[in-house]
Structure formats: C-alpha cells, structure tokens
Design an enzyme around this catalytic site. Structure first.
Site, PDB file in Angstrom:
ATOM      1  N   ASN A   1       1.010  -1.157  -0.027  1.00  0.00           N
ATOM      2  CA  ASN A   1      -0.171  -0.036   0.083  1.00  0.00           C
ATOM      3  C   ASN A   1       0.924   1.286   0.065  1.00  0.00           C
ATOM      4  OD1 ASN A   1      -2.155  -1.928   0.229  1.00  0.00           O
ATOM      5  ND2 ASN A   1      -2.858  -1.250   2.109  1.00  0.00           N
TER       6      ASN A   1
ATOM      7  N   ASP B   1       0.789  -8.212  -9.697  1.00  0.00           N
ATOM      8  CA  ASP B   1      -0.124  -9.196  -9.880  1.00  0.00           C
ATOM      9  C   ASP B   1      -1.411  -8.694 -10.465  1.00  0.00           C
ATOM     10  OD1 ASP B   1      -0.411  -7.963  -7.055  1.00  0.00           O
ATOM     11  OD2 ASP B   1      -2.405  -9.283  -6.962  1.00  0.00           O
TER      12      ASP B   1
ATOM     13  N   ASN C   1      -3.826  -1.691  -4.650  1.00  0.00           N
ATOM     14  CA  ASN C   1      -3.318  -0.798  -4.023  1.00  0.00           C
ATOM     15  C   ASN C   1      -1.767  -0.398  -4.080  1.00  0.00           C
ATOM     16  OD1 ASN C   1      -5.785  -0.773  -2.453  1.00  0.00           O
ATOM     17  ND2 ASN C   1      -5.063  -1.932  -1.149  1.00  0.00           N
TER      18      ASN C   1
END
Length: 187
Positions: free
Chosen positions: A66, A91, A112
């Site tokens: 994040n 990913d 994120n």
C-alpha cells in the site's frame, strides 16, 4: 541508459509465495538466473544489473504494497531515471494465471500498490507488467485469494511463467515498450 524495474509485493515469510507477491517473484527469478542478489537499503531491497549496455536497477519495496509509491519515487529520483524507463511488475486477478499484459499506462484497477505509485508520482503514465493470478474465489473472498499461496498445479507451472515475465522485462529494457507489448501481449 538506465531503467528502474519495481517488482511489487509484501515483505515477510508469510507473504513469500502468495499471489500478491508475483512482482517480487519475477525480479527474484531474474536475480537467480543471472547471478545477482538484492541488498537491503532504504525503502527497498535493491540490485543493479548491467545488460546489453543498459543499467537496470531492480527494487522490491519494503514499504508493503500500500505504500509502494514511496520507494518507487525515491529510487527514480536517486538514480535520475525518467518515468518512461520505469516498469512496475504486479499481480492481476483479472488475468488468467500466468498471462502477461504489458501496458504503457493505465488506472490502478483496484490494485493498492499501483494506486500508491499513481498518487506519489502524480501520474499514471508509466509502464506496468501485469502478471495474471486468476480469480478463482467466491464473493467476498478476494483478499484471502490474493494473499493465499498458489495451489500445487499452479506452483508447478509458475517457473515457466516467471521466466516469460523475466524475458518481457529484458525486452522492455533492450527492445522498447512497443516491441515488447506486441510480442508478449499476444502469447
């Protein structure tokens, strides 16, 4: 010419073989195949590699997914690398397992790590290599799926897919974005 390759993931043994760490896995595979290793530095594990006259800086942010933008921004500045020579590997649950998709820019698409990079850099104009992890999860189970490990049948195939992703990274650095997209997005 210099490049920054940022493989995204989360640090710690509990995340090592999770789907969300596909970016880490790609750069780790490159390191293993070409005999270089990562060092612990500020905000990231880092490695430098020279390939066909190019200087390739690889990072694995240690900021957790994040906050990946902090590490990416820091190393772009430190090495004076323009964003057009940045490639972020992440990913992607919207692609079938092992499928690659290279894009010159785009939205975070709910990821994120990409969202953090977009916010810190103030742009979505950078290349990203998305590594398909599939989406075989029931409603409300996305987090468990993404942070889960690959099942045995996918683990057996994983090295071949990581090798192909590594080839895409090298092609990006040596042959350019458009050529690499034309070749790897078709497979």
């Amino acid at each position: 010419m210099k490049f920054l390759i940022a493989g995204l993931g989360n640090i710690g043994p509990e995340y090592m073989l999770t789907r969300h760490n596909a970016g880490f896995m790609v750069v780790d595979r490159l390191a293993a195949q070409h005999g270089f290793s990562f060092s612990t530095n500020r905000l990231a594990y880092t490695a430098e590699w020279r390939h066909k006259g190019k200087i390739i800086h690889l990072i694995k942010p240690t900021t957790y997914m994040n906050l990946s933008g902090r590490a990416v921004s820091s190393y772009l500045k430190q090495f004076s690398i323009p964003t057009e020579n940045l490639l972020v590997i992440t990913d992607d649950k919207d692609l079938p397992f092992g499928k690659l998709r290279l894009k010159p820019k785009g939205s975070a698409g709910g990821h994120n790590g990409l969202r953090s990079i977009d916010e810190v850099l103030g742009t979505q104009e950078y290349a990203r290599l998305r590594f398909g992890i599939g989406n075989d999860f029931s409603k409300g189970r996305q987090v468990d799926f993404v942070l889960g490990t690959f099942p045995p049948e996918e683990l057996a195939e994983l090295p071949d897919h990581l090798d192909r992703a590594g080839e895409a990274v090298l092609s990006f650095c040596t042959s350019g974005l458009q050529h690499t997209m034309n070749f790897f997005n078709q497979k």
